[in-house]
Design a protein around this motif. Structure first.
Motif: not given
Length: 916
Positions: A649-651, A656-666, A672-674, A688-699
């Motif tokens: 989770y910490l990773a 998510q912080a990198v993806a959302r922060h306007p300066l970081l994503k610059k 990602s997996t893709c 990022m399956p885990l970001r979408d929940g345990i069901a997505a990661m499990d699949e």
């Protein structure tokens, strides 16, 4: 704040990987609110608006906690309901007291509050929400009871069990009751403090309250709808199987009024013990004994006891008992720095008092047995000089000169040296390339099957002895281990597998990670091989793969296109895993393990394994490393699940912080997996399956050929205009003290581990923001010419360099034949011992001769760091593609290349016909 189980607040919801944080944060927020609300009663209108918003948020937090605390004994749902009453009545002082008993209890339970242990009040006995003294330092755990009973019966049973507790007990436990199979599965997913589960026949199947969408999808994948119609006996066994699959370390107990003797035969593999209801004292003692069995550390305890005994040292170890240190005028600071316990524990096997690693008969033997149980192996062995040595032991124990080994060309260098020492014929396979980032992925299953089929077609399949692969790769790419072994065994049923899990030791302690470990996959295949239906499907498939008249196999294309099933009657599971325990679990540096799941070990490999172990293991092993392996196993089996889900989770929170922060994503992007796994190797398409929940990661982890370890983050830094090596040393290490150990031309790899804290993650994000601000400020101060140069550098880093070179081929004189690719690595390597047969070429001369069509053969391993894989091995033919890649690669460190002399090469063999 997120809601995990209730649909009351659907703005966000938690997953098992982050509920620990949301739960802690919710209680902390309520404490903040309870302190703020009393001062708002007589406030002005503006403050009343703030008060209204604060109360609304308090309501959301309480709804969240009502749902979550259902699955915890402490503080539990009843505590939340009482707290709600206190807050509704405006009794904020009482509410704050209730909240603080919880937050202080969290600290006692090792949950972090600013990553520090909150010490108890020295002037008063502080109690947690369970009414237990916080100052009581005994380890605590929770016991889950599964039974659909009334509130009165529930409380009576809890009181009966907790009433058995004594001050002399080594541990303290609290009891929680849930009514159904689904509630039990949710509880063991969400609550890592559960160490034991008591099953009673009265449980139902569906969850009592509606799970979140994520958990509902996950439950639908693991709970068969037909469970509700099973007999009570079948339901009990199903419950046990589901719980064991999720958390195999849990102790399960069955308590029933029925004739439990009839259940004993079927339940003995699932339940630690069976009880009748009136045996509460025996049940209590069993709960404690079960945890005590996992808590024991035979060798660590022995080392402690040895350090406390008086002794006179008359053997070759001056440092033992601190003798050469404490009386020294010049190195007393060593004792002050390391402490006397370390010195008192120093000894050797020959001095007596402790077990021998080379011939374990007591405490080391017992510690290794416990390790095998914890990691799901048949046998486990401790190694004190790293997984490099563990790999050499396994290779040497199995391989004889001339045996063919299919190996990932990008595996750790220890494998290459081990294969050379063993005299094996090495057939290298290439992983798929990630040219844009200058590193490799993993080896596709089709490539492995194709090579086995090549050897079958050449009539040499009997020579292929082993497949060696790295799982997971340094960059976090994970194989479908079970499928790889199954399909390869369908072609050659006696293959041996060595899975280098140096970076994956933690994976056995999480239900989704676990299925892609070597030991779990071997156990799953063994279970499948016992299933008559599986055998029938394998027979039917083989009938379609062989001509019924001639017995000849179908075309290779058919085999490659078919998901192969091995013949369980002849396939043998011979599986080895080497793990750097010190890399991802708690152990001192160089502490590693070898795990064995070999059905033929006792009669095919035990003798040679012991000989190889003797060959590569020091007769003076470091006992502190051995003791750390023992205690690291204890930690993993008792709290590994909690720690692994936290690190993942910490990773993801960094990503998510990198993806959302306007300066970081610059400037930065987390790949990602893709990005790292091409679509042809995936059935799912979530970045990022885990970001979408345990069901997505499990699949994803059930279906995709390759998946990404969510605890690893590959940060693309091309837009900074700084290469990975410079970014690592000058910006992360030198400026901010952030340590990483892998980079590529335009990426930096960050790994969370079981020791990573929320504070460390916050610091990393803060540092990345500061660096982004630095790059912004730097650009603003640049002249037009400098800015143009920066843009050119960025363009260079975000574009693809020359493609990663595949393994070319072994020179003809080191090959076995034209139809197969294996080469004699040992002969090529030892050719270099004859100085007259080797020489050096500088890069330009080498390139000119290669372009002229001359065959130039490498005399050694050439490994640039980064990216860290061998571009050349002894006996390999140098190609233009290899040299083009090396020329474009800007790295400060190239092992096997001498800047003053160039590349070492093997001279052409003398022609006997010419008399020279």
């Amino acid at each position: 704040m997120k809601a995990v189980l209730s649909k009351v607040d659907t703005e966000q919801y938690a997953t098992p990987s982050n509920v620990w944080r949301l739960r802690t944060d919710a209680w902390e927020y309520l404490g903040y609110a309870a302190k703020q609300l009393p001062g708002m009663a007589d406030a002005a209108n503006g403050a009343r608006t703030v008060e209204k918003g604060l109360k609304e948020e308090v309501g959301r937090q309480l709804r969240f906690l009502e749902a979550v605390e259902t699955y915890w004994a402490v503080p539990g749902k009843a505590h939340v309901l009482e707290l709600r009453t206190r807050l509704r009545e405006g009794d904020y002082a009482a509410a704050l007291t209730m909240i603080e008993t919880v937050t202080r209890g969290f600290a006692r339970f090792r949950h972090e509050l600013d990553d520090k242990l909150v010490e108890p009040d020295p002037h008063a006995e502080a109690l947690d929400a369970a009414g237990l003294a916080i100052a009581d330092r005994r380890p605590r755990f929770e016991v889950l009871v599964v039974d659909d009973v009334s509130a009165t019966v529930r409380e009576e049973f809890i009181a009966e069990m907790t009433g058995q507790r004594r001050e002399t007990d080594a541990f303290i436990y609290q009891v929680n009751v849930v009514p159904s199979l689904e509630d039990a599965l949710i509880a063991v997913l969400l609550n890592p403090t559960i160490q034991a589960c008591i099953v009673r026949p009265g449980f139902t199947v569906p969850a009592r309250q509606r799970p979140s969408d994520d958990l509902r999808r996950y439950l639908d994948g693991v709970v068969d709808p037909g469970v509700a119609s099973q007999t009570p006996r079948q339901r009990i066994l199903t419950m046990a199987d589901k719980l064991k699959k999720l958390r195999p370390e849990l102790d399960l107990y069955l308590v029933a009024d029925v004739s439990i003797e009839d259940l004993a035969g079927a339940a003995n593999r699932r339940f630690a013990r069976l009880f009748r209801r009136e045996e509460s004292m025996e049940l209590h003692l069993s709960l404690l004994a079960g945890v005590a069995a996992r808590y024991q550390t035979p060798f660590f305890d022995a080392v402690q006891q040895h350090s406390r005994k008086p002794a006179a040292v008359f053997h070759a170890l001056p440092i033992s008992r601190g003798g050469s240190v404490v009386n020294s005028r010049w190195i007393k600071d060593m004792g002050e720095f390391y402490g006397m316990n370390l010195l008192h524990a120093e000894t050797s096997a020959t001095s007596g008092g402790l077990d021998s690693l080379l011939d374990p008969r007591s405490t080391i033997r017992d510690a290794q047995v416990l390790a095998a149980r914890a990691f799901g192996a048949r046998r486990s062995y401790f190694v004190t000089n790293g997984t490099s040595t563990a790999n050499k032991i396994v290779h040497q124990s199995i391989l004889a000169p001339g045996d063919v080994v299919i190996a990932d060309r990008n595996c750790h260098k220890s494998h290459h040296y081990a294969l050379m020492l063993a005299g094996a014929q090495v057939a290298y396979v290439d992983a798929y390339p990630l040219n844009e980032y200058s590193f490799y992925g993993a080896v596709p299953l089709k490539a492995l099957k194709g090579m086995l089929l090549d050897y079958r077609r050449a009539g040499r399949l009997d020579e292929v002895k082993m497949i060696t692969l790295t799982n997971c790769t340094f960059d976090g790419i994970v194989y479908d281990v079970e499928r790889v072994m199954a399909e390869c065994l369908a072609i050659k049923p006696d293959l041996v597998f060595l899975w280098d899990e140096a970076w994956f030791a933690f994976a056995g302690f999480h239900p989704i990670y676990r299925r892609r470990t070597a030991m779990a996959a071997a156990a799953a295949l063994e279970e499948s091989f016992r299933d008559p239906e599986y055998a029938a499907r394998a027979d039917a498939q083989r009938a379609s793969l062989f001509d019924p008249v001639t017995g000849e196999p179908a075309d290779d294309e058919v085999w490659l296109a078919t998901r192969l099933l091995p013949d369980p009657r002849i396939a043998r599971l011979r599986v080895y895993a080497t793990q750097s325990t010190h890399k991802t679990l708690t152990a001192l540096r160089q502490g590693s393990m070898i795990h064995v799941y070999d059905q033929d070990f006792s009669h095919l490999n035990e003798v040679t394994f012991k000989a190889a172990y003797m060959t590569h293991t020091s007769t003076s092993p470091n006992y502190q490393i051995l003791a750390s392996l023992d205690i690291g196993r204890r930690q993993a089996v008792l709290e590994g699940y909690e720690l692994v889900q936290r690190q993942a989770y910490l990773a993801q929170s960094v990503a998510q912080a990198v993806a959302r922060h306007p300066l970081l994503k610059k400037y930065f992007r987390v790949l990602s997996t893709c990005d790292l796994i091409p679509a042809e190797y995936r059935q799912t398409d979530r970045p990022m399956p885990l970001r979408d929940g345990i069901a997505a990661m499990d699949e994803a982890w059930r279906t995709d050929e390759f998946v990404m370890d969510p605890s690893r983050l590959t940060l693309h830094i091309g837009n900074t205009g700084v290469d990975g090596d410079t970014f690592k040393h000058q910006y992360l290490m030198d400026l901010h003290g952030i340590q990483v150990n892998k980079t590529s031309r335009n990426t930096v790899l960050f790994m969370t581990n079981i020791g990573t804290s929320r504070s460390a993650v916050a610091y990393l994000i803060d540092v990345l923001v500061k660096l982004a601000e630095h790059f912004d400020a730097e650009r603003e101060d640049m002249s037009p010419a400098a800015l143009g140069a920066r843009k050119a550098r960025v363009a260079e880093l975000v574009s693809s360099p020359p493609p990663l070179p595949d393994f070319s081929r072994f020179a003809q004189r080191f090959r076995s034949g034209e139809d197969t690719v294996d080469g004699d690595l040992r002969t090529a390597y030892f050719t270099t011992y004859k100085t007259e047969k080797c020489g050096y070429l500088m890069p330009r001369e080498l390139a000119d001769r290669v372009r002229a069509g001359e065959e130039i053969v490498s005399a050694g391993f050439v490994t640039p760091y980064p990216p860290g894989f061998p571009i050349l091995v002894p006996g390999q033919v140098v190609t233009e593609e290899i040299l083009s890649f090396m020329e474009a690669l800007d790295t400060r460190e190239i092992h096997g290349f001498d800047a003053a002399l160039g590349y070492r090469i093997i001279n052409e063999e003398p022609d006997p016909a010419l008399g020279v």
